[in-house]
Design a protein around this motif. Structure first.
Motif, PDB file in Angstrom:
ATOM      1  N   TYR A  21       0.853  -1.181   0.000  1.00  0.00           N
ATOM      2  CA  TYR A  21       0.000   0.000   0.000  1.00  0.00           C
ATOM      3  C   TYR A  21       0.887   1.227   0.000  1.00  0.00           C
ATOM      4  O   TYR A  21       1.941   1.244   0.626  1.00  0.00           O
ATOM      5  CB  TYR A  21      -0.891   0.048   1.254  1.00  0.00           C
ATOM      6  CG  TYR A  21      -2.216  -0.633   1.066  1.00  0.00           C
ATOM      7  CD1 TYR A  21      -3.291   0.022   0.483  1.00  0.00           C
ATOM      8  CD2 TYR A  21      -2.397  -1.946   1.479  1.00  0.00           C
ATOM      9  CE1 TYR A  21      -4.499  -0.612   0.303  1.00  0.00           C
ATOM     10  CE2 TYR A  21      -3.608  -2.591   1.311  1.00  0.00           C
ATOM     11  CZ  TYR A  21      -4.645  -1.915   0.718  1.00  0.00           C
ATOM     12  OH  TYR A  21      -5.851  -2.553   0.550  1.00  0.00           O
TER      13      TYR A  21
ATOM     14  N   SER B 176       3.627   0.755   2.898  1.00  0.00           N
ATOM     15  CA  SER B 176       3.421  -0.220   3.957  1.00  0.00           C
ATOM     16  C   SER B 176       3.324  -1.621   3.362  1.00  0.00           C
ATOM     17  O   SER B 176       2.647  -1.816   2.359  1.00  0.00           O
ATOM     18  CB  SER B 176       2.144   0.103   4.719  1.00  0.00           C
ATOM     19  OG  SER B 176       1.866  -0.872   5.693  1.00  0.00           O
TER      20      SER B 176
ATOM     21  N   GLY C  92      -0.013  -3.526   9.792  1.00  0.00           N
ATOM     22  CA  GLY C  92      -0.580  -2.556  10.709  1.00  0.00           C
ATOM     23  C   GLY C  92      -0.269  -1.146  10.287  1.00  0.00           C
ATOM     24  O   GLY C  92      -0.399  -0.793   9.133  1.00  0.00           O
ATOM     25  N   ASN C  93       0.160  -0.370  11.226  1.00  0.00           N
ATOM     26  CA  ASN C  93       0.380   1.036  10.952  1.00  0.00           C
ATOM     27  C   ASN C  93       1.807   1.382  10.574  1.00  0.00           C
ATOM     28  O   ASN C  93       2.146   2.543  10.507  1.00  0.00           O
ATOM     29  CB  ASN C  93      -0.002   1.863  12.179  1.00  0.00           C
ATOM     30  CG  ASN C  93      -1.492   1.963  12.330  1.00  0.00           C
ATOM     31  OD1 ASN C  93      -2.234   1.338  11.605  1.00  0.00           O
ATOM     32  ND2 ASN C  93      -1.938   2.740  13.296  1.00  0.00           N
ATOM     33  N   MET C  94       2.651   0.408  10.341  1.00  0.00           N
ATOM     34  CA  MET C  94       4.052   0.712  10.065  1.00  0.00           C
ATOM     35  C   MET C  94       4.191   1.291   8.675  1.00  0.00           C
ATOM     36  O   MET C  94       4.107   0.569   7.678  1.00  0.00           O
ATOM     37  CB  MET C  94       4.910  -0.536  10.191  1.00  0.00           C
ATOM     38  CG  MET C  94       6.375  -0.254   9.933  1.00  0.00           C
ATOM     39  SD  MET C  94       7.379  -1.710  10.157  1.00  0.00           S
ATOM     40  CE  MET C  94       8.985  -1.079   9.663  1.00  0.00           C
ATOM     41  N   LEU C  95       4.379   2.589   8.624  1.00  0.00           N
ATOM     42  CA  LEU C  95       4.593   3.279   7.371  1.00  0.00           C
ATOM     43  C   LEU C  95       6.060   3.648   7.242  1.00  0.00           C
ATOM     44  O   LEU C  95       6.684   4.099   8.195  1.00  0.00           O
ATOM     45  CB  LEU C  95       3.756   4.557   7.300  1.00  0.00           C
ATOM     46  CG  LEU C  95       2.234   4.412   7.354  1.00  0.00           C
ATOM     47  CD1 LEU C  95       1.577   5.784   7.347  1.00  0.00           C
ATOM     48  CD2 LEU C  95       1.741   3.577   6.190  1.00  0.00           C
TER      49      LEU C  95
END
Lengths: 114, 113
Positions: free
Chosen positions: B32, B93, B98-101
């Motif tokens: 993403y 990502s 999860g939220n790890m960008l």
């Protein structure tokens, strides 16, 4: 309750001290992540909490730790501060895990270590 | 090891014209991709995202293009407005991360009236 609120907005600490930064997420957002943004660079992922458990960590030493509370607030703690820890610290929350819907960021805490 | 790179630190465009911001990545696991806009003294604001199964996503004046074979994405803003002046970050990502960008270094866009 909308938006992500971080406190304090600015902070000056001495090398070797400890600091706690706070974040209040949007209501219902059960995922929170913290990022460090050095001057002139993009944010770097520190760690993520989901339902009060850490479930992801970036390349940061153990002296960076966190907590997430049931009321959608969270903390970032940094021990034994170093000069290189001077940066903008950003908190981001989301309703669901995963990047598809984007995350809501707070305005950040500017930490200066002298 | 910069996995997401924005090679242009700044871009200046005339109001009404197209702004094209570019981003390159190296990690094939990225699934993403997102663009954020940041004004001074504010946190990044989510603009638009794209999944790796698509090559284009459009939202009003903003369009993101993804070229997986070249590991390249771009953000087009048409028409550009002075209020678009900000720092733009691309982020990526891996799936199920999860939220790890992973963010690029940002491009400062200046739209001149």
């Amino acid at each position: 309750e909308t938006g992500v609120t971080q406190s304090p907005t600015h902070l000056i600490k001495t090398r070797g001290q400890q600091v706690t930064l706070r974040c209040s997420s949007q209501s219902g957002h059960n995922t929170v992540s913290w990022y460090q943004q050095a001057l002139g660079q993009g944010p770097q992922f520190i760690f993520q909490y989901y339902r009060e458990e850490e479930n992801g960590r970036g390349n940061f030493p153990p002296r960076f730790s966190g907590l997430q509370f049931p009321n959608y607030s969270s903390e970032l703690n940094v021990n034994a501060l170093e000069l290189d820890d001077s940066a903008l610290y950003l908190c981001a929350s989301s309703l669901v895990q995963g990047p598809r819907y984007g995350y809501t960021f707070g305005s950040g805490t500017r930490l200066t270590v002298v | 090891d910069q996995q997401v790179k924005q090679n242009s630190p700044s871009l200046s465009v005339q109001e009404g014209r197209i702004s094209i911001l570019n981003c390159d990545y190296t990690n094939s696991m990225f699934d993403y991709f997102l663009w954020y806009k940041k004004y001074p003294a504010e946190g990044p604001t989510f603009l638009i995202s794209i999944s790796s199964i698509k090559d284009k996503n459009e939202d009003g004046r903003f369009t993101v293009f993804l070229n997986k074979s070249a590991k390249h994405l771009s953000l087009h803003i048409v028409p550009s407005q002075p209020g678009d002046s900000a720092v733009y970050f691309c982020a990526a990502s891996p799936n199920n991360a999860g939220n790890m960008l992973t963010f690029g270094g940002g491009t400062r866009l200046m739209v001149k009236p």
